[in-house]
Design a protein around this motif. Structure first.
Motif, PDB file in Angstrom:
ATOM      1  N   SER A   7       0.841  -1.207   0.000  1.00 19.54           N
ATOM      2  CA  SER A   7       0.000   0.000   0.000  1.00 19.54           C
ATOM      3  C   SER A   7       0.869   1.247   0.000  1.00 19.54           C
TER       4      SER A   7
ATOM      5  N   ARG B 218       0.215   5.825   0.263  1.00 20.23           N
ATOM      6  CA  ARG B 218      -0.695   6.965   0.259  1.00 20.23           C
ATOM      7  C   ARG B 218       0.008   8.132  -0.403  1.00 20.23           C
TER       8      ARG B 218
ATOM      9  N   TYR C 199      -5.588  13.434  -1.334  1.00 24.09           N
ATOM     10  CA  TYR C 199      -4.873  12.188  -1.091  1.00 24.09           C
ATOM     11  C   TYR C 199      -5.376  11.090  -2.032  1.00 24.09           C
TER      12      TYR C 199
ATOM     13  N   GLN D 277      -5.219   6.991  -1.428  1.00 22.43           N
ATOM     14  CA  GLN D 277      -4.807   5.805  -0.692  1.00 22.43           C
ATOM     15  C   GLN D 277      -4.879   4.616  -1.637  1.00 22.43           C
TER      16      GLN D 277
END
Lengths: 107, 121
Positions: free
Chosen positions: B17, B19, B80, B82
């Motif tokens: 992952s 961000r 943002y 994510q």
């Protein structure tokens, strides 16, 4: 999903010549079409929006036209800094579609 | 002068992952929708997601299959992205772009320089 097709894929011209780039939409996008210029290592830059309106600071040698499904970007007399990749984009839906691009190269 | 500065990119393994952030200045951030656009190496532009000026609407490309979430903080002038369950196909430069309108149906009139995401084992 609307598909944009750009032609030609590559256009080889010399400075001072006239360039005509085409963008065809698979469905009617009215006049909701824009053109962007991208140079290597740089982000795209908005040139033309709503088919024929020049964005702020864009020289008058750039002009756009068309409606419905067929659009053109014309550069009246090529300057050395105009050699780049050009993308068309439609905004008739929330998720917008870009064409595959036309590479304008120096002949 | 409008400025958009992306950050948060980097190298990540498949399944990981990240961000991404995009810090905005030079305009009234809370009045304009924002977008994320991806460009795979040597490829064209792909519109990934948009968020309305007041975060009242969000849209995502079908290709993301629910793995990405867009958000914004109008107090911090930041948008943002994510990203989760990353695959090698997510590799590319990620640009944030400002919409000409508040709804998200306008043109992308300003772009950041982009942040590179590389997904590889």
């Amino acid at each position: 999903e609307i598909v944009l097709t750009q032609s030609p894929a590559t256009l080889s011209l010399s400075p001072g010549e006239r360039a005509t780039l085409s963008c065809r939409a698979s469905q009617n996008v009215v006049s909701y079409l824009a053109w962007y210029q991208q140079k290597p290592g740089q982000p795209p830059r908005l040139l033309i929006y709503d088919s024929f309106n020049r964005a702020t600071g864009i020289p008058a040698r750039f002009s756009g036209g068309g409606s419905g499904t067929d659009f053109t970007l014309t550069i009246s007399s090529l300057e050395p800094e105009d050699f780049a990749v050009y993308y068309c984009q439609e905004r008739s839906k929330w998720l917008q579609t870009f064409g595959p691009g036309t590479r304008l190269e120096i002949k | 002068e409008v400025q958009l500065v992306e950050s948060g990119g980097g190298f990540v393994q498949p399944g990981g992952s990240l961000r991404l952030s995009c810090s905005a200045s030079g305009f009234t951030f809370s009045s304009f929708a924002m977008h994320w656009v991806r460009q795979a190496p040597g490829k064209g532009l792909e519109h990934l997601s948009l968020i309305g000026a007041e975060a009242d609407r969000t849209y995502y490309a079908d290709s993301l299959k629910g793995r990405f979430i867009i958000s914004r903080d109008n107090f911090k002038n930041t948008v943002y992205l994510q990203m989760s369950s990353l695959t090698t196909e997510d590799t590319g430069v990620y640009y944030c772009a400002k919409d000409a309108y508040n709804t998200g149906r306008g043109w992308f009139d300003s772009w950041g320089l982009g942040t590179l995401v590389t997904v590889s084992s």
